[in-house]
Scaffold this active site. Structure first.
Site, PDB file in Angstrom:
ATOM      1  N   GLY A  12      38.057  10.984 -72.353  1.00 46.86           N
ATOM      2  CA  GLY A  12      38.373   9.734 -71.669  1.00 46.86           C
ATOM      3  C   GLY A  12      37.165   8.813 -71.687  1.00 46.86           C
ATOM      4  N   GLY A  14      37.012   5.626 -70.037  1.00 45.10           N
ATOM      5  CA  GLY A  14      36.999   4.605 -69.000  1.00 45.10           C
ATOM      6  C   GLY A  14      35.695   4.692 -68.215  1.00 45.10           C
ATOM      7  N   ALA A  16      34.780   6.312 -65.436  1.00 43.77           N
ATOM      8  CA  ALA A  16      34.310   7.651 -65.036  1.00 43.77           C
ATOM      9  C   ALA A  16      33.768   8.406 -66.242  1.00 43.77           C
ATOM     10  CB  ALA A  16      35.450   8.433 -64.380  1.00 43.77           C
ATOM     11  N   GLY A  17      34.474   8.342 -67.360  1.00 44.32           N
ATOM     12  CA  GLY A  17      34.052   9.069 -68.551  1.00 44.32           C
ATOM     13  C   GLY A  17      32.726   8.548 -69.098  1.00 44.32           C
ATOM     14  N   PHE A 119      38.950  -6.910 -48.298  1.00 41.98           N
ATOM     15  CA  PHE A 119      40.059  -6.162 -48.895  1.00 41.98           C
ATOM     16  C   PHE A 119      40.785  -5.407 -47.793  1.00 41.98           C
ATOM     17  CE2 PHE A 119      40.479  -5.017 -53.615  1.00 41.98           C
ATOM     18  CZ  PHE A 119      40.308  -6.337 -54.009  1.00 41.98           C
ATOM     19  N   GLN A 232      50.237   6.308 -54.927  1.00 45.21           N
ATOM     20  CA  GLN A 232      50.094   4.982 -54.317  1.00 45.21           C
ATOM     21  C   GLN A 232      51.004   3.964 -54.996  1.00 45.21           C
ATOM     22  OE1 GLN A 232      46.287   2.445 -54.463  1.00 45.21           O
ATOM     23  NE2 GLN A 232      46.519   2.969 -52.308  1.00 45.21           N
ATOM     24  N   HIS A 234      51.381   0.070 -55.262  1.00 40.48           N
ATOM     25  CA  HIS A 234      50.657  -1.174 -54.963  1.00 40.48           C
ATOM     26  C   HIS A 234      51.657  -2.202 -54.427  1.00 40.48           C
ATOM     27  CE1 HIS A 234      48.105  -4.683 -55.355  1.00 40.48           C
ATOM     28  NE2 HIS A 234      47.090  -3.880 -55.608  1.00 40.48           N
ATOM     29  N   LEU A 244      49.973  -5.658 -62.589  1.00 40.19           N
ATOM     30  CA  LEU A 244      49.235  -5.728 -61.325  1.00 40.19           C
ATOM     31  C   LEU A 244      48.853  -7.163 -60.962  1.00 40.19           C
ATOM     32  CD1 LEU A 244      47.738  -4.273 -59.000  1.00 40.19           C
ATOM     33  CD2 LEU A 244      45.738  -4.183 -60.503  1.00 40.19           C
ATOM     34  N   GLU A 247      44.818  -7.191 -55.306  1.00 40.87           N
ATOM     35  CA  GLU A 247      44.668  -7.358 -53.863  1.00 40.87           C
ATOM     36  C   GLU A 247      43.699  -8.505 -53.539  1.00 40.87           C
ATOM     37  OE1 GLU A 247      44.403  -3.646 -51.871  1.00 40.87           O
ATOM     38  OE2 GLU A 247      43.271  -4.446 -50.188  1.00 40.87           O
ATOM     39  N   ARG A 278      47.224  -0.455 -48.222  1.00 37.47           N
ATOM     40  CA  ARG A 278      48.276  -0.601 -49.219  1.00 37.47           C
ATOM     41  C   ARG A 278      49.562   0.139 -48.876  1.00 37.47           C
ATOM     42  NH1 ARG A 278      44.687  -0.272 -54.800  1.00 37.47           N
ATOM     43  NH2 ARG A 278      43.791  -2.358 -54.587  1.00 37.47           N
ATOM     44  N   HIS A 343      51.062   2.738 -58.705  1.00 35.92           N
ATOM     45  CA  HIS A 343      49.762   2.162 -59.072  1.00 35.92           C
ATOM     46  C   HIS A 343      48.665   3.192 -59.267  1.00 35.92           C
ATOM     47  CE1 HIS A 343      46.527  -0.692 -59.335  1.00 35.92           C
ATOM     48  NE2 HIS A 343      45.955  -0.256 -58.234  1.00 35.92           N
ATOM     49  N   GLU A 367      40.059   8.987 -61.599  1.00 41.04           N
ATOM     50  CA  GLU A 367      41.431   9.126 -61.098  1.00 41.04           C
ATOM     51  C   GLU A 367      42.071  10.434 -61.540  1.00 41.04           C
ATOM     52  OE1 GLU A 367      43.827   5.710 -61.877  1.00 41.04           O
ATOM     53  OE2 GLU A 367      45.613   6.555 -60.924  1.00 41.04           O
ATOM     54  N   ARG A 378      44.609   5.347 -50.804  1.00 41.42           N
ATOM     55  CA  ARG A 378      43.323   4.799 -51.255  1.00 41.42           C
ATOM     56  C   ARG A 378      43.190   3.340 -50.842  1.00 41.42           C
ATOM     57  NH1 ARG A 378      41.785   1.606 -55.341  1.00 41.42           N
ATOM     58  NH2 ARG A 378      43.740   1.743 -56.506  1.00 41.42           N
ATOM     59  N   LEU A 384      37.105   1.956 -58.294  1.00 38.40           N
ATOM     60  CA  LEU A 384      35.989   1.735 -59.207  1.00 38.40           C
ATOM     61  C   LEU A 384      34.749   2.456 -58.699  1.00 38.40           C
ATOM     62  CD1 LEU A 384      36.356  -2.033 -60.204  1.00 38.40           C
ATOM     63  CD2 LEU A 384      37.215   0.000 -61.357  1.00 38.40           C
TER      64      LEU A 384
END
Length: 566
Positions: A12, A14, A16-17, A119, A232, A234, A244, A247, A278, A343, A367, A378, A384
């Site tokens: 992955g 993204g 985190a990866g 938020f 979740q 959204h 999306l 928010e 949410r 979401h 995730e 969450r 993020l």
């Protein structure tokens, strides 16, 4: 058979990866394996921002990491492990400043400090942002870091299974989608960071690549899954497409209106209004629709027109483009039609706070993992942060593990898995099966959306569990029509469906077993939260007959569970 050897494999690309890879690359030879080019990862679609108690906003001077941790735990409906949530909140400011120093282009206050916005579910304006393209800027920064540190990237690869033996990780097998050939990757450490599994639902904000493939391979390799029933929804996805709508739109002052023109959130969260957490806002919108106060077609309005052209153009330019391109409305002049959509996957691969699963050498972050910091719900701006904090810790743990254990991968174990996977591919391409993967996939998506959605009840959950078990039993008889191996999307989709069915069963079974309402899990037949019986995590072990469920205590260290009020 193409064979590659590295010290650390990250599945992955993204946030985190790439953050895990960047950290591990300080000491080791690291490779990233990804279905797409890194800057096309789903992290790039994250819009609103990243939470950290920087105290930059005039109304956030009294903020602190302890208050961030409390908001996170309260928002989770007290299912988050409190030690993990406090680590995330405590590490947040340094994490954001690190990204800033690496070059992330944040929006700024007039004094030059990183801008912050309010938020949902947060006590202070705590969310740092880059207009409404925060994920885009963070991901490009980390990709630049991966280039700088010469991290190997294998694009267009789908990991089909992880090789383990005696609870020890030895590498993985991946399908090179371009050539159609299976490849062997031997490594003592594999870090799974493939994002969520939103595509098991039919109404998701997730990209098509978010099938949960990495989560499913770790599950089959012996890792446990945790809290999979917590999905979740959204509150604001674009009507009809479920794209999306951040928010941030409500954070900057957007209103939710029903067909009567009423700001209905005053009935549900009178103090927080549209900035409730949410789970509550999504349920409120769905209630308005179910009780006949939605617009024909089942949606409500998100109204930004009172914000004015200048504010929308400066702070929400991406939202405006999405609304115009996909709904035909300009939010400067017209409200945006929205509805709740799947979401985020709050459950995932069970890990400790350093990313390690119960399989030695197999780690997870982002995730795809469940640390758990989000619990039953969450808060916006924390995903993020989760990817960066726990991606970094997973990379560091890989270094520690290699230093202490000095493990060596057994190529024979990985090559043995390659032979099994090759046989599986041939069965799809030339076998005698008669099932169409599209029919099974569509039935799975429909079942989860209709029977394991925002509101749940026993009879529908039982039906879902039976349907999903039947689909799993039919899956080995799948045969595809296209026998070509090069970039065969039928083959790729059929391979991924097995994992999607595995994960879908854990979601439905977990929801059926949890006889209470907590966060995003709302049971019409058990409307109250039940801390006496259900202040526990749901754990799932893989078996060929379906998930085997058990539970694990929630870690409570500082904050006593109490009723959530906003």
């Amino acid at each position: 058979m193409q064979v590659y050897e590295h010290e650390v494999l990250v599945v992955g690309s993204g946030l985190a990866g790439l953050r895990a890879a960047r950290e591990a690359a300080e000491k080791h030879d690291v490779a990233v394996i990804s279905r797409v080019h890194p800057v096309r990862s789903h992290s790039i679609s994250a819009q609103g921002g990243i939470n950290a108690s920087l105290k930059n906003h005039a109304e956030g001077k009294d903020d602190s990491w302890e208050k961030h941790a409390f908001d996170t735990i309260k928002g989770s409906d007290y299912l988050a492990d409190q030690d993990a949530a406090m680590i995330m909140a405590q590490d947040a400011p340094a994490c954001v400043y690190e990204m800033e120093h690496w070059g992330t282009l944040f929006s700024r206050l007039p004094d030059g400090k990183i801008a912050q916005r309010p938020f949902g579910g947060a006590g202070f304006p705590r969310t740092c942002y880059a207009a409404d393209r925060t994920g885009h800027h963070l991901l490009h920064t980390l990709y630049e870091q991966s280039v700088k540190h010469q991290i190997n990237v294998y694009e267009e690869r789908l990991v089909t299974n992880i090789a383990t033996d005696n609870n020890l990780c030895h590498g993985l097998v991946a399908l090179n989608m371009i050539t159609g050939e299976l490849e062997v990757y031997a490594a003592p450490v594999v870090i799974v960071a493939t994002g969520g599994a939103g595509q098991i639902y039919s109404n998701s904000t997730n990209a098509l690549i978010n099938t949960g493939s990495g989560t499913a391979t770790a599950y089959r390799a012996g890792a446990q899954l945790e809290d999979m029933e917590f999905i979740q929804f959204h509150p604001t996805s674009l009507y009809g497409t479920n794209i999306l709508i951040s928010e941030a739109a409500r954070g900057e002052g957007g209103y939710l209106l029903n067909k009567n023109g009423e700001r209905f959130m005053k009935k549900y969260t009178p103090q927080a209004m549209e900035l409730g957490p949410r789970d509550i806002v999504a349920r409120s919108i769905q209630t308005e629709i179910d009780e006949g106060r939605g617009f024909p077609g089942d949606y409500v309005h998100l109204d930004l027109t009172h914000l004015g052209k200048e504010k929308i153009m400066e702070l929400l330019p991406g939202i405006r483009i999405l609304a115009m391109d996909f709904a035909g409305v300009d939010p400067i002049h017209e409200p945006i039609p929205i509805q709740p959509g799947q979401h985020y996957t709050m459950g995932g691969i069970a890990t400790n706070v350093d990313g390690h699963t119960r399989v030695k050498g197999l780690l997870a972050a982002g995730e795809a993992a469940c640390v758990s910091v989000h619990g039953a719900n969450r808060l916006g701006g924390n995903s993020l942060l989760d990817t960066l904090v726990f991606g970094k810790r997973a990379g560091r743990e890989a270094i520690n593990y290699l230093s202490k254990e000095k493990p060596r991968p057994d190529r024979k174990v990985v090559e043995g898995l390659w032979e099994k996977e090759e046989s599986r591919l041939k069965n799809f391409l030339t076998g005698e099966g008669s099932e169409d993967y599209r029919e099974l996939r569509d039935k799975m998506k429909q079942t989860l959306t209709e029977k394991v959605g925002i509101f749940r009840q026993e009879n529908e959950l039982k039906e879902a569990v039976e349907i999903l078990a039947d689909l799993r039993r039919r899956y080995p008889s799948v045969k595809i029509k296209n026998s070509c191996r090069q970039y065969n999307l039928e083959l790729i989709n059929a391979l991924e469906l097995e994992g999607m069915l595995n994960l879908a069963e854990t979601v439905a079974l977990g929801a059926l077993g949890r006889n209470e309402s907590r966060g995003s899990h709302s049971r019409l037949d058990f409307p109250k939260r039940d801390d006496e019986k259900w202040l526990v995590h749901t754990m799932a072990d893989y078996t060929k007959e379906g998930p085997k469920l058990s539970d694990k205590e929630v870690t409570i260290t500082k904050f006593t569970p109490q009723e959530r009020k906003y």
